[in-house]
Design an enzyme around this catalytic site. Sequence first.
Site, PDB file in Angstrom:
ATOM      1  N   PHE A 188       0.957  -1.110   0.048  1.00 48.97           N
ATOM      2  CA  PHE A 188       0.093  -0.077   0.158  1.00 48.97           C
ATOM      3  C   PHE A 188       0.768   0.994   0.186  1.00 48.97           C
ATOM      4  O   PHE A 188       1.822   1.499   0.974  1.00 48.97           O
ATOM      5  CB  PHE A 188      -0.880   0.155   1.295  1.00 48.97           C
ATOM      6  CG  PHE A 188      -1.758   1.285   1.447  1.00 48.97           C
ATOM      7  CD1 PHE A 188      -2.883   1.075   0.511  1.00 48.97           C
ATOM      8  CD2 PHE A 188      -1.531   2.220   2.131  1.00 48.97           C
ATOM      9  CE1 PHE A 188      -3.794   2.237   0.836  1.00 48.97           C
ATOM     10  CE2 PHE A 188      -2.122   3.469   2.242  1.00 48.97           C
ATOM     11  CZ  PHE A 188      -3.659   3.369   1.716  1.00 48.97           C
ATOM     12  N   ASN A 205      -3.401   1.901  10.371  1.00 55.34           N
ATOM     13  CA  ASN A 205      -4.253   2.408   9.151  1.00 55.34           C
ATOM     14  C   ASN A 205      -4.544   1.096   8.542  1.00 55.34           C
ATOM     15  O   ASN A 205      -3.893   0.392   7.595  1.00 55.34           O
ATOM     16  CB  ASN A 205      -3.386   3.178   8.236  1.00 55.34           C
ATOM     17  CG  ASN A 205      -3.780   3.537   7.165  1.00 55.34           C
ATOM     18  OD1 ASN A 205      -5.215   3.460   6.911  1.00 55.34           O
ATOM     19  ND2 ASN A 205      -2.979   4.023   6.259  1.00 55.34           N
ATOM     20  N   PRO A 206      -5.797   0.747   8.953  1.00 57.37           N
ATOM     21  CA  PRO A 206      -6.251  -0.836   8.243  1.00 57.37           C
ATOM     22  C   PRO A 206      -6.890  -0.305   7.163  1.00 57.37           C
ATOM     23  O   PRO A 206      -7.452   0.647   6.630  1.00 57.37           O
ATOM     24  CB  PRO A 206      -7.093  -1.472   9.401  1.00 57.37           C
ATOM     25  CG  PRO A 206      -7.877  -0.047  10.082  1.00 57.37           C
ATOM     26  CD  PRO A 206      -6.629   1.094   9.870  1.00 57.37           C
TER      27      PRO A 206
END
Length: 285
Positions: free
Chosen positions: A88, A188-189
Site C-alpha cells: 500500500f 491504518n487498516p
Amino acid sequence: MNLLLVEVAQATQRLADAGVPSPRFDAEELAAYVHGVPRGELHRVADADFDARYWEAVARREAREPLQHITGVAYFRYLELQVGPGVFVPRPETESVVDWAIAAVRAMDVVAPLIVDLCTGSGAIALAMAQEVPRAAVHAVELEETAVNWARKNAAHNDGGARVVLHHGDALTALPELNGQVDLVISNPPYIPLTEWEHVAPEARDHDPQAALFSGEDGLDLIRGLEVTARRLLRPGGVVVVEHADTQGGQVPWLFPEERGWADAADHPDLNNRPRFATARRVRT
C-alpha cells in the site's frame, strides 16, 4: 524556451485529460525522476539532455499507474520510502494520524514507550513513530509477505529502523507476549466497503493490494477486530489510534464502548477538516 518545460506542459495536459488528480505536480515529478534532478531545477536541464524516457513514464501515469510505483519512492513525514507492487502506498492523510499519536505518546509519563503498529504495510507509521519518538520500542505487524519485504527494505534505509521489530502475522492474533503492556496501538487498516469498489480511484483499486483496501460490506470488519486486539494489548491508560474513511466518522468511536473498558472515544479531523481517525483510552481490563 527550455524544451523540457515545454514537454512538461504537454504532459500536464495529457495527465489532466486522463483524470490524474494532480497533473502538473506529477508531470514535474516524473521529469525530475527521469532526468535525475530536483523538481525545482528542471529549468537547468539542457535541450540536448532531454530524455525520451520521460514520455514512457508519462504514458504509465496516464494509464493511472501510481506515481510512486513509477519513481519507486513515496514520501511520508520525514521518511523516503521504497514502494511498488504488493504494498500500500502511504497517503498524506495518515500523517495527521501519526501527528496525534506522537503527541499522545510524548504526553505519557513513560521513559521508553512501547508502540504497536498493526497492518504496517510499507512500515511508514512504525518508522515515523520510531524516528520521531527516539526512545520508543516499536513492533510492526503485517500479514502480507510482499508488504513485509518492502517494510524490511524501508527499515534498513531509514533512521529508527533498528528499533522497529517487524512481525509477519495476523493483526488480530499478534503479539500475545505483549498483552497488557503496550502504551499505544496505532493502525491504518483496510476500511473501504466492498460496495464502493467501483468508486475507488484506479491508482488504489488496480494497484494497491486488495487486502489493504477492503474490509467487509461496511468497511469496518477489521476495525472491529482491531478493537479486540487493542483491548488485549494495551495497559490501563494506553491509547488506540485507528484511521478510517471520512464517511465513517460517526461510526468508528462507537466501536470502542465504555462497557468494554474504553473511555474518551472520539473522532479527529485531518488537515482538510474531514473526520479521519478515531482514538480511545483503555481504562480497565
